[in-house]
Write a protein that holds these residues in place. Structure first.
Motif, PDB file in Angstrom:
ATOM      1  N   MET A   1       0.836  -1.166   0.000  1.00 49.25           N
ATOM      2  CA  MET A   1       0.000   0.000   0.000  1.00 49.25           C
ATOM      3  C   MET A   1       0.891   1.242   0.000  1.00 49.25           C
ATOM      4  N   SER A   2       0.652   2.139  -0.890  1.00 51.16           N
ATOM      5  CA  SER A   2       1.476   3.332  -1.055  1.00 51.16           C
ATOM      6  C   SER A   2       1.081   4.412  -0.044  1.00 51.16           C
ATOM      7  N   HIS A   3       2.098   5.105   0.458  1.00 50.98           N
ATOM      8  CA  HIS A   3       1.914   6.194   1.421  1.00 50.98           C
ATOM      9  C   HIS A   3       2.628   7.435   0.917  1.00 50.98           C
ATOM     10  N   THR A   4       2.193   8.586   1.393  1.00 53.85           N
ATOM     11  CA  THR A   4       2.902   9.826   1.126  1.00 53.85           C
ATOM     12  C   THR A   4       3.524  10.306   2.430  1.00 53.85           C
ATOM     13  N   LEU A   5       4.682  10.926   2.314  1.00 51.81           N
ATOM     14  CA  LEU A   5       5.444  11.384   3.475  1.00 51.81           C
ATOM     15  C   LEU A   5       5.691  12.871   3.341  1.00 51.81           C
ATOM     16  N   GLY A   6       5.536  13.584   4.436  1.00 50.60           N
ATOM     17  CA  GLY A   6       5.807  15.011   4.435  1.00 50.60           C
ATOM     18  C   GLY A   6       6.245  15.479   5.805  1.00 50.60           C
ATOM     19  N   VAL A   7       6.709  16.724   5.842  1.00 43.86           N
ATOM     20  CA  VAL A   7       7.115  17.356   7.091  1.00 43.86           C
ATOM     21  C   VAL A   7       6.438  18.721   7.144  1.00 43.86           C
ATOM     22  N   ASP A   8       5.784  18.999   8.243  1.00 42.24           N
ATOM     23  CA  ASP A   8       5.156  20.302   8.438  1.00 42.24           C
ATOM     24  C   ASP A   8       6.247  21.289   8.872  1.00 42.24           C
ATOM     25  N   HIS A   9       6.746  22.059   7.919  1.00 43.62           N
ATOM     26  CA  HIS A   9       7.863  22.954   8.225  1.00 43.62           C
ATOM     27  C   HIS A   9       7.460  24.131   9.116  1.00 43.62           C
ATOM     28  N   THR A  10       6.159  24.313   9.327  1.00 48.55           N
ATOM     29  CA  THR A  10       5.727  25.395  10.222  1.00 48.55           C
ATOM     30  C   THR A  10       5.925  25.025  11.687  1.00 48.55           C
ATOM     31  N   VAL A  11       6.062  23.730  11.993  1.00 46.49           N
ATOM     32  CA  VAL A  11       6.313  23.312  13.385  1.00 46.49           C
ATOM     33  C   VAL A  11       7.676  22.668  13.568  1.00 46.49           C
ATOM     34  N   CYS A  12       8.307  22.239  12.479  1.00 46.37           N
ATOM     35  CA  CYS A  12       9.622  21.600  12.566  1.00 46.37           C
ATOM     36  C   CYS A  12      10.662  22.614  13.031  1.00 46.37           C
ATOM     37  N   THR A  13      11.486  22.194  13.995  1.00 42.24           N
ATOM     38  CA  THR A  13      12.539  23.072  14.510  1.00 42.24           C
ATOM     39  C   THR A  13      13.923  22.681  13.991  1.00 42.24           C
ATOM     40  N   GLY A  14      13.973  21.663  13.141  1.00 45.16           N
ATOM     41  CA  GLY A  14      15.252  21.252  12.570  1.00 45.16           C
ATOM     42  C   GLY A  14      16.137  20.489  13.534  1.00 45.16           C
ATOM     43  N   ALA A  15      15.544  19.798  14.497  1.00 40.44           N
ATOM     44  CA  ALA A  15      16.330  19.032  15.471  1.00 40.44           C
ATOM     45  C   ALA A  15      17.211  17.987  14.790  1.00 40.44           C
ATOM     46  N   GLY A  16      16.759  17.454  13.668  1.00 40.22           N
ATOM     47  CA  GLY A  16      17.571  16.522  12.895  1.00 40.22           C
ATOM     48  C   GLY A  16      17.437  15.057  13.276  1.00 40.22           C
ATOM     49  N   THR A  17      16.546  14.752  14.192  1.00 42.30           N
ATOM     50  CA  THR A  17      16.343  13.355  14.588  1.00 42.30           C
ATOM     51  C   THR A  17      15.974  12.500  13.382  1.00 42.30           C
ATOM     52  N   CYS A  18      15.093  13.001  12.549  1.00 41.74           N
ATOM     53  CA  CYS A  18      14.637  12.244  11.380  1.00 41.74           C
ATOM     54  C   CYS A  18      15.794  11.953  10.421  1.00 41.74           C
ATOM     55  N   GLU A  19      16.598  12.973  10.142  1.00 44.67           N
ATOM     56  CA  GLU A  19      17.729  12.791   9.229  1.00 44.67           C
ATOM     57  C   GLU A  19      18.775  11.849   9.817  1.00 44.67           C
ATOM     58  N   ALA A  20      19.010  11.963  11.124  1.00 41.97           N
ATOM     59  CA  ALA A  20      19.986  11.086  11.771  1.00 41.97           C
ATOM     60  C   ALA A  20      19.541   9.628  11.701  1.00 41.97           C
ATOM     61  N   MET A  21      18.231   9.396  11.847  1.00 43.95           N
ATOM     62  CA  MET A  21      17.713   8.032  11.837  1.00 43.95           C
ATOM     63  C   MET A  21      17.607   7.469  10.416  1.00 43.95           C
ATOM     64  N   TYR A  22      17.105   8.275   9.483  1.00 45.26           N
ATOM     65  CA  TYR A  22      16.844   7.793   8.131  1.00 45.26           C
ATOM     66  C   TYR A  22      17.184   8.860   7.092  1.00 45.26           C
ATOM     67  N   PRO A  23      18.475   9.066   6.827  1.00 39.31           N
ATOM     68  CA  PRO A  23      18.859  10.089   5.845  1.00 39.31           C
ATOM     69  C   PRO A  23      18.344   9.791   4.438  1.00 39.31           C
ATOM     70  N   LYS A  24      17.961   8.564   4.204  1.00 41.74           N
ATOM     71  CA  LYS A  24      17.359   8.190   2.913  1.00 41.74           C
ATOM     72  C   LYS A  24      15.979   8.847   2.739  1.00 41.74           C
ATOM     73  N   LEU A  25      15.332   9.188   3.855  1.00 41.27           N
ATOM     74  CA  LEU A  25      13.974   9.730   3.800  1.00 41.27           C
ATOM     75  C   LEU A  25      13.884  11.218   4.152  1.00 41.27           C
ATOM     76  N   PHE A  26      14.832  11.731   4.958  1.00 37.83           N
ATOM     77  CA  PHE A  26      14.724  13.101   5.465  1.00 37.83           C
ATOM     78  C   PHE A  26      16.041  13.856   5.356  1.00 37.83           C
ATOM     79  N   LYS A  27      15.916  15.185   5.215  1.00 39.00           N
ATOM     80  CA  LYS A  27      17.090  16.056   5.199  1.00 39.00           C
ATOM     81  C   LYS A  27      16.708  17.387   5.842  1.00 39.00           C
ATOM     82  N   VAL A  28      17.592  17.884   6.697  1.00 42.18           N
ATOM     83  CA  VAL A  28      17.404  19.221   7.264  1.00 42.18           C
ATOM     84  C   VAL A  28      18.043  20.204   6.291  1.00 42.18           C
TER      85      VAL A  28
END
Length: 76
Positions: A1-28
């Motif tokens: 089943m296909s999913h869409t992925l996004g980041v709400d940049h209005t609340v993101c503070t750029g902590a980088g947890t997502c990029e550290a865990m999965y750089p294939k999916l996220f970038k600050v």
């Protein structure tokens, strides 16, 4: 089943947890917030990785939805 992925940049503070865990999916980006590198997730492993980040994002900025717009069961 296909999913869409996004980041709400209005609340993101750029902590980088997502990029550290999965750089294939996220970038600050230099603007100070994360973006989804991959927005269409067809691989179940990528979907699970995105859900893992959803659980630890300090600002709950990660968004996952079923393709077509319906929120995924795990979406915050």
């Amino acid at each position: 089943m296909s999913h869409t992925l996004g980041v709400d940049h209005t609340v993101c503070t750029g902590a980088g947890t997502c990029e550290a865990m999965y750089p294939k999916l996220f970038k600050v980006v230099p603007e100070g917030y994360a973006v989804a590198v991959k927005t269409e997730l067809d691989d179940p492993e990528d979907v699970q990785s995105a859900r893992n980040v959803l659980d630890v994002c300090p600002t709950e900025a990660i968004m996952i939805a079923l393709a077509g717009g319906a929120p995924s069961d795990d979406a915050a």
